[in-house]
Design an enzyme around this catalytic site. Structure first.
Site, mmCIF file in Angstrom:
data_model
loop_
_atom_site.group_PDB
_atom_site.id
_atom_site.type_symbol
_atom_site.label_atom_id
_atom_site.label_comp_id
_atom_site.label_asym_id
_atom_site.label_seq_id
_atom_site.Cartn_x
_atom_site.Cartn_y
_atom_site.Cartn_z
ATOM 1 C CE1 TYR A 181 1.633 11.480 14.044
ATOM 2 C CE2 TYR A 181 2.050 10.628 11.904
ATOM 3 C CZ TYR A 181 1.403 11.489 12.638
ATOM 4 O OH TYR A 181 0.354 12.253 12.072
ATOM 5 C CE LYS A 207 -2.896 -13.827 -9.870
ATOM 6 N NZ LYS A 207 -2.665 -15.050 -9.260
ATOM 7 C CG MET A 233 -3.162 8.170 5.877
ATOM 8 S SD MET A 233 -4.636 8.948 6.566
ATOM 9 C CE MET A 233 -4.879 7.397 8.092
ATOM 10 N NE ARG A 236 -2.944 -21.784 -4.513
ATOM 11 C CZ ARG A 236 -2.435 -20.781 -5.177
ATOM 12 N NH1 ARG A 236 -1.962 -19.731 -4.410
ATOM 13 N NH2 ARG A 236 -2.162 -20.611 -6.666
#
Length: 358
Positions: A255, A35, A303, A130
């Site tokens: 930053y 998955k 980023m 669950r």
């Protein structure tokens, strides 16, 4: 070579890990869980490398259909089951097994007209709370499935562990006892063990094991490493240094200027950042592997880039490889530095990262 990050996937590592898990559970069949795009390794990449697996576990119908379209003929199991009555003819047409864990799924099976029955794995809530039917609901649900012409017989039985990745936690034994007591004497396959169950709870292995993260060479247990179980990391996340620069003591970097050099040093800028799925919250000191050694991240991850302290006398140069995780730098170690789990790191890479089968 292009400097942008790539995830190199080792077919031999995947096959080694499958063999290691078979050795751990020699009496069990293996439902390889692929998955979430094969845990970030590429759905078809993984399935094609693991053709000797007895079946594949998936979270969503579209994943199963992609495997069938890609030529995979092995047993497929939808671990969360189906969600619409219109899904059922697709399960029939593509020979896909389904988990049934909720009354809404049972009702759809009873009310739909199908050309042939569907193979069902009835999920018992043995304590995770669950998905699955409670012990109080089990007998009634089982009888309804047995009476339903759309359900192939025998019905298979499963549960899922809440704490198997804590080897000293006895709750797994409680869950096993509850499941075994409830299902005693019933026909059909049984599957309880995820990766942690297969590795740490051999009495849970049953007819099928459902390994996920261990197939990719990663231990499911915090503080452990896949190599301790004969597993090999299947993913190497690599990028390059795109800048190497001298940096003076008492100067900040990045930053917010959150890191300041205590002495003169050399910094390297690596072409990877949170836009690629590398966590922005990776703290100072998180390791990166450059030219045979660990070097620490300094400053904030941005980023497209992150910065590492190469050291005052470093000879590294632009174009040198930087390994974010892999065989030399286990993803479990990186995850521990960041305060997360390896599952999250390998599954959160963005489409900017090329996934290449090696």
């Amino acid at each position: 070579m292009n400097p942008f990050p790539r995830a190199e996937i080792s077919s031999s590592a995947l096959q080694t890990n499958l063999a290691a898990l078979r050795q751990q559970a020699p009496a069990s069949r293996v439902m390889a869980v692929v998955k979430a795009n094969g845990y970030g390794h590429g759905l078809l990449n993984v399935a094609n490398c693991l053709v000797s697996a007895d079946g594949f576990g998936l979270a969503r119908l579209d994943e199963a259909l992609e495997l069938r379209a890609g030529g995979v003929t092995a047993r497929l199991l939808l671990l969360e089951g189906f969600f619409r009555a219109t899904d059922l003819p697709l399960l029939v047409g593509h020979d896909i097994d389904t988990v049934v864990h909720h009354s809404s799924q049972l009702e759809m099976l009873e009310q739909t007209v199908l050309s042939k029955p569907v193979t069902v794995w009835l999920k018992v809530d043995s304590g995770m709370h669950r998905l699955g039917f409670t012990p109080e609901q089990f007998s009634t649900v089982y009888d309804r499935l047995m009476a339903c012409p759309n359900v192939a017989k025998p019905i298979h039985l499963m549960t899922h562990f809440a704490c198997a990745d804590e080897p000293d936690n006895t709750y797994t034994s409680v869950q096993m006892a509850a499941f075994n007591s409830l299902t005693a004497g019933l026909p059909g396959f049984r599957t309880l063990a995820n990766s942690a169950g297969a590795l740490y709870w051999p009495q849970s292995q049953g007819d099928w094991i459902r390994p996920g993260i261990a197939l990719y060479g990663v231990s499911p247990v915090t503080g452990d490493c896949g190599a301790n179980h004969g597993l090999v990391p299947a993913m190497e996340l690599v990028s390059q240094l795109i800048a190497v620069r001298d940096h003076k003591a008492n100067q900040p970097v990045g930053y917010g200027c959150f890191w300041t050099a205590k002495q003169d040093t050399r910094l390297g800028v690596v072409a990877i950042g949170y836009g690629d799925g590398y966590p922005r919250n990776a703290p100072e000191g998180t390791p990166v592997w450059v030219n045979g050694r660990r070097v620490p991240i300094v400053g904030r991850v941005s980023m497209d880039m992150l910065t590492v302290d190469l050291g005052q006398d470093a000879q590294d140069k632009v174009g040198d490889s930087a390994l974010l995780w892999g065989k030399a730098l286990p993803v479990e170690e990186v995850a521990e530095h960041i305060g997360t789990i390896a599952y999250e790191l390998v599954t959160k890479l963005t489409p900017r990262v090329a996934v290449c089968l090696a």
